[in-house]
Scaffold this motif. Structure first.
Motif, PDB file in Angstrom:
ATOM      1  N   GLY A 203      26.361 -30.754  64.872  1.00  0.00           N
ATOM      2  CA  GLY A 203      25.053 -30.273  64.418  1.00  0.00           C
ATOM      3  C   GLY A 203      25.133 -28.871  63.854  1.00  0.00           C
ATOM      4  N   GLY A 204      26.160 -28.128  64.252  1.00  0.00           N
ATOM      5  CA  GLY A 204      26.298 -26.747  63.772  1.00  0.00           C
ATOM      6  C   GLY A 204      27.199 -26.616  62.552  1.00  0.00           C
ATOM      7  N   ALA A 205      27.674 -27.754  62.017  1.00  0.00           N
ATOM      8  CA  ALA A 205      28.563 -27.684  60.842  1.00  0.00           C
ATOM      9  C   ALA A 205      27.761 -27.370  59.589  1.00  0.00           C
ATOM     10  N   LEU A 206      28.372 -26.637  58.676  1.00  0.00           N
ATOM     11  CA  LEU A 206      27.735 -26.398  57.381  1.00  0.00           C
ATOM     12  C   LEU A 206      28.014 -27.595  56.476  1.00  0.00           C
ATOM     13  N   TRP A 207      27.026 -27.980  55.691  1.00  0.00           N
ATOM     14  CA  TRP A 207      27.213 -29.121  54.781  1.00  0.00           C
ATOM     15  C   TRP A 207      28.341 -28.863  53.793  1.00  0.00           C
TER      16      TRP A 207
ATOM     17  N   HIS B 131       8.386 -18.347  81.174  1.00  0.00           N
ATOM     18  CA  HIS B 131       8.092 -17.999  79.785  1.00  0.00           C
ATOM     19  C   HIS B 131       9.253 -18.152  78.801  1.00  0.00           C
ATOM     20  N   VAL B 132      10.483 -18.219  79.286  1.00  0.00           N
ATOM     21  CA  VAL B 132      11.613 -18.132  78.356  1.00  0.00           C
ATOM     22  C   VAL B 132      11.725 -19.390  77.491  1.00  0.00           C
ATOM     23  N   THR B 133      11.924 -19.161  76.206  1.00  0.00           N
ATOM     24  CA  THR B 133      12.072 -20.265  75.246  1.00  0.00           C
ATOM     25  C   THR B 133      13.496 -20.265  74.690  1.00  0.00           C
ATOM     26  N   VAL B 134      13.847 -21.362  73.999  1.00  0.00           N
ATOM     27  CA  VAL B 134      15.199 -21.517  73.464  1.00  0.00           C
ATOM     28  C   VAL B 134      15.112 -21.916  71.990  1.00  0.00           C
ATOM     29  N   ALA B 135      15.772 -21.142  71.147  1.00  0.00           N
ATOM     30  CA  ALA B 135      15.766 -21.451  69.711  1.00  0.00           C
ATOM     31  C   ALA B 135      17.175 -21.760  69.255  1.00  0.00           C
ATOM     32  N   ALA B 136      17.384 -22.991  68.754  1.00  0.00           N
ATOM     33  CA  ALA B 136      18.671 -23.291  68.120  1.00  0.00           C
ATOM     34  C   ALA B 136      18.674 -22.589  66.768  1.00  0.00           C
ATOM     35  N   LYS B 137      19.755 -21.885  66.503  1.00  0.00           N
ATOM     36  CA  LYS B 137      19.873 -21.232  65.190  1.00  0.00           C
ATOM     37  C   LYS B 137      21.001 -21.908  64.431  1.00  0.00           C
ATOM     38  N   GLY B 138      20.677 -22.491  63.280  1.00  0.00           N
ATOM     39  CA  GLY B 138      21.713 -23.091  62.442  1.00  0.00           C
ATOM     40  C   GLY B 138      22.371 -21.988  61.632  1.00  0.00           C
TER      41      GLY B 138
ATOM     42  N   TRP C 101      22.030 -34.991  49.614  1.00  0.00           N
ATOM     43  CA  TRP C 101      22.390 -33.577  49.764  1.00  0.00           C
ATOM     44  C   TRP C 101      21.178 -32.680  49.729  1.00  0.00           C
ATOM     45  N   THR C 102      21.445 -31.395  49.938  1.00  0.00           N
ATOM     46  CA  THR C 102      20.500 -30.345  49.553  1.00  0.00           C
ATOM     47  C   THR C 102      21.114 -29.660  48.339  1.00  0.00           C
ATOM     48  N   ASP C 103      20.343 -28.874  47.626  1.00  0.00           N
ATOM     49  CA  ASP C 103      20.906 -28.216  46.432  1.00  0.00           C
ATOM     50  C   ASP C 103      21.957 -27.190  46.831  1.00  0.00           C
ATOM     51  N   TYR C 104      21.665 -26.493  47.900  1.00  0.00           N
ATOM     52  CA  TYR C 104      22.556 -25.447  48.387  1.00  0.00           C
ATOM     53  C   TYR C 104      23.135 -25.949  49.708  1.00  0.00           C
ATOM     54  N   LEU C 105      24.440 -25.763  49.911  1.00  0.00           N
ATOM     55  CA  LEU C 105      25.078 -26.413  51.066  1.00  0.00           C
ATOM     56  C   LEU C 105      25.466 -25.457  52.199  1.00  0.00           C
ATOM     57  N   GLY C 106      25.042 -24.206  52.125  1.00  0.00           N
ATOM     58  CA  GLY C 106      25.316 -23.283  53.231  1.00  0.00           C
ATOM     59  C   GLY C 106      24.275 -23.428  54.325  1.00  0.00           C
ATOM     60  N   LEU C 107      23.938 -24.669  54.643  1.00  0.00           N
ATOM     61  CA  LEU C 107      22.915 -24.989  55.652  1.00  0.00           C
ATOM     62  C   LEU C 107      23.575 -25.870  56.696  1.00  0.00           C
ATOM     63  N   THR C 108      23.091 -25.828  57.930  1.00  0.00           N
ATOM     64  CA  THR C 108      23.739 -26.657  58.942  1.00  0.00           C
ATOM     65  C   THR C 108      23.150 -28.071  58.947  1.00  0.00           C
ATOM     66  N   VAL C 109      23.964 -28.962  59.474  1.00  0.00           N
ATOM     67  CA  VAL C 109      23.559 -30.365  59.593  1.00  0.00           C
ATOM     68  C   VAL C 109      22.283 -30.458  60.443  1.00  0.00           C
ATOM     69  N   GLY C 110      22.285 -29.781  61.593  1.00  0.00           N
ATOM     70  CA  GLY C 110      21.115 -29.851  62.482  1.00  0.00           C
ATOM     71  C   GLY C 110      19.885 -29.192  61.869  1.00  0.00           C
TER      72      GLY C 110
END
Ligand code: FAD
Length: 568
Positions: free
Chosen positions: A184-188, A133-140, A206-215
């Motif tokens: 993939g975990g870097a912030l834009w 049952h175990v799942t894996v979630a990447a969190k940016g 870009w995105t408007d806001y850059l506190g988001l990860t590349v992945g």
């Protein structure tokens, strides 16, 4: 919420409007989509905690056909992992992975993994595959709004712990350094500041806001005012390192493992975890002329916006966006939200008497180098502005450094964090709407349903389908010109949250009823039928890709598309 707190909340929102937070945080999705009728209201933040958890559990049970999950002893899964990174099981630490920017959903994972790199991630995925049952979630950066980066009772992988893993400029053609490898975990925002300060180069889209990860953004699309020219961020990557749902570490590109490459781009995290991306670069400009002009007529606004995005490079602005605002003096939703500088006044006497309940603002930017002649820049900008049919006198213009322009929402974020608004619930809705339906949408949704505003920006700007690659997993309307419409609500805890959610649902239902050619961006659905409708004729391909790269549906369970299975 006590009155004093509500007033303070609204005051802070108005300060944010003054700071041109027109994109307080661009993009997210409507929390709780229109199919709530299937399972009733869910874990809204406005619920008392215990009730919220019960509602959440009810949803999980619904999603898993009523099968409660067994309780795992986390050590039985993690003890054999032998990771270079760390495994956090302390309740207070793992609870940081049970929330996101939306503050509407929560799900408690079993453990939070801080990997050192792809090997650790592959081990975690393989360990999960040995359980039923175990799942894996990447969190940016957990800037989703509907729990997309969460897992209930699974393993969350904190991608930010790998952000330093790659930062390598590449000289592809032997002359110009055109690409950079980033984690993939870097912030834009870090990619931007490092690329500009170390190399004088910058990514193109870009995105408007850059506190988001590349992945995180590559799993969706990544759009902003440059996408009309260069396409979304998923059109601007050359190569990826991916850990698939089988635990394989794979390099992919248009020519090497192309099916995986295109699956992962816009793939909502369903096919693999991006650990490295090779991103296209261009020479960074130094300065930006940033301009807003106001329209009273939707037809004129869209005609000008569509004209600008259809012109060749060098014959238009470098950035084109827009927003809808209320035709009144409301500090958050009305005229005061338009000026780019607190010293600029907005003179409502200039608005034509024929104007309706809402007005429109076209936002454009022109980039240039420090050594460009000011007169050349002036001539180019005024030549472009001259052709626009905005309301005379309602033009606002500032000059800012390029990096400051791209980081324009950073200051907003800091203000909002200081005041607590950043942590308020964000029942957002993002849509891509075909050109053919946008005037109807304006008549019914902007002019009627949302005429008093939404306590946050309402973005609208055109994009071009030909700048997207049909081989990626992103779902789009059919027409060449389609609009991004983003309702970026920020509401205090309480009844407004549910009202906003209900209104988002009503809007989506209206789009379906009217037969609009539209898709949700950053989609959030609960049922298979809705996902099938969302992907339309791409659904079969999406399912086949899942079977190839994550046959046991281990990855990104928070998207609620596939159910974890025990056998490939
Ligand atoms: P998360 O929320 O952590 O994850 C999103 C999904 O991607 C999850 O399913 C997760 O499991 C998966 N994922 C995360 N990392 C990886 C990885 N390395 N490999 C594979 N899957 C992964 N979007 C735009 O397009 N344009 C904007 O201008 C824009 N502005 C925004 C502003 C704000 C304030 C916010 C909150 C969001 C904005 N977004 C925008 C939306 C944003 O792009 C998405 O919410 C994005 O998913 C958030 O990135 P994240 O790094 O926080 O991802």
């Amino acid at each position: 919420m006590p009155m004093a707190k509500l007033v303070a909340f609204l005051l802070v929102l108005s300060v944010i409007a003054m700071l041109q937070t027109m994109v307080l945080a661009s993009y997210g999705q409507g929390a709780h989509d229109y199919d709530q009728k299937h399972s009733g209201p869910r874990s809204l933040k406005s619920y008392p905690k215990s009730r919220k958890m019960i509602a959440y559990l009810e949803r999980i049970l619904h999603d898993t056909d009523g099968e409660p999950k067994p309780h795992y002893d986390v050590s039985s899964i993690t003890k054999s992992l032998d990771l270079q990174g760390s495994i956090e099981t302390d309740g207070s630490i793992i609870s940081t992975a049970s929330q996101d920017f939306g503050h509407l959903y929560s799900a408690q994972p079993l453990a939070l993994i801080k990997p050192s790199g792809p090997d650790d991630i592959a081990r975690v995925v393989k360990a999960a595959s040995l359980t039923p049952h175990v799942t894996v979630a990447a969190k940016g950066n957990a800037h989703s709004v509907s729990g997309q980066a969460m897992t209930d009772g699974g393993l969350v992988i904190d991608m930010r712990s790998t952000e330093e893993n790659h930062f390598r400029l590449l000289t592809i053609d032997g002359r110009s350094p055109n690409y950079i490898d980033v984690s993939g975990g870097a912030l834009w925002e870090d990619v931007l500041t490092r690329c500009v300060s170390e190399f004088g180069l910058a990514p193109r889209s870009w995105t408007d806001y850059l506190g988001l990860t590349v992945g995180g953004t590559l799993s969706n699309a990544g759009v902003s005012g440059q996408a009309f020219r260069y396409g979304p961020q998923i059109s601007n990557v050359m190569e990826l390192d991916v850990v698939t749902g089988k635990g394989d570490i794979t390099i992919c590109s248009e020519t090497q493992n192309p099916e995986l490459f295109f699956s992962v781009l816009g793939g909502l995290g369903q096919f693999g975890i991006i650990t490295r991306a090779r991103v296209k670069l261009q020479t960074a400009p130094d300065m930006v002329r940033w301009i807003r002009v106001v329209y009273s007529e939707f037809e004129e606004f869209t005609r000008d916006a569509e004209f600008l995005v259809s012109q060749k490079e060098g014959e238009s602005f470098d950035y084109v966006e827009g927003f809808v605002f209320s035709n009144n003096d409301d500090p958050v939703n009305g005229w005061p939200s338009v000026p780019l500088d607190p010293n600029h006044g907005f003179n409502p006497a200039l608005i034509p008497s024929t104007a309706g309940s809402v007005l429109y603002c076209l936002e454009v930017a022109f980039q240039y180098r420090k050594n460009d002649q000011p007169s050349t820049v002036d001539t180019a900008v005024s030549g472009l502005v001259k052709g626009l049919s905005y309301v005379e006198g309602l033009k606002f213009e500032v000059e800012v450094r390029y990096v400051e322009f791209l980081l324009r929402l950073k200051r907003v974020e800091e203000e909002a964090k200081g005041s607590g608004v950043w942590d308020a619930p964000h029942p957002w809705l993002n849509l891509f709407i075909s050109k053919s339906g946008i005037a109807d949408f304006d008549r019914t949704v902007f002019k009627k349903m949302l005429k008093y505003g939404i306590s946050g920006p309402i973005l609208i700007y055109p994009l071009l389908r030909s700048k997207w690659d049909n081989r990626t997993s992103a779902a789009l309307p059919d027409s060449e010109i389609f609009y991004l419409v983003a309702l970026l609500r920020s509401v205090p805890e309480g009844p407004l949250v549910e009202k906003s959610v209900a209104q988002n649902r009503e809007i989506v239902e209206w789009c379906i009823k009217e037969g609009l050619d539209f898709k949700q961006y950053l989609p959030h659905y609960q049922t298979k039928e809705d996902w099938k409708r969302h992907f339309g004729n791409q659904w079969t391909r999406f399912v086949e890709r899942k079977a190839s790269f994550d046959p046991m549906a281990i990855l990104a369970p928070g998207q609620k598309i596939f159910k974890r299975t025990q056998h490939p």
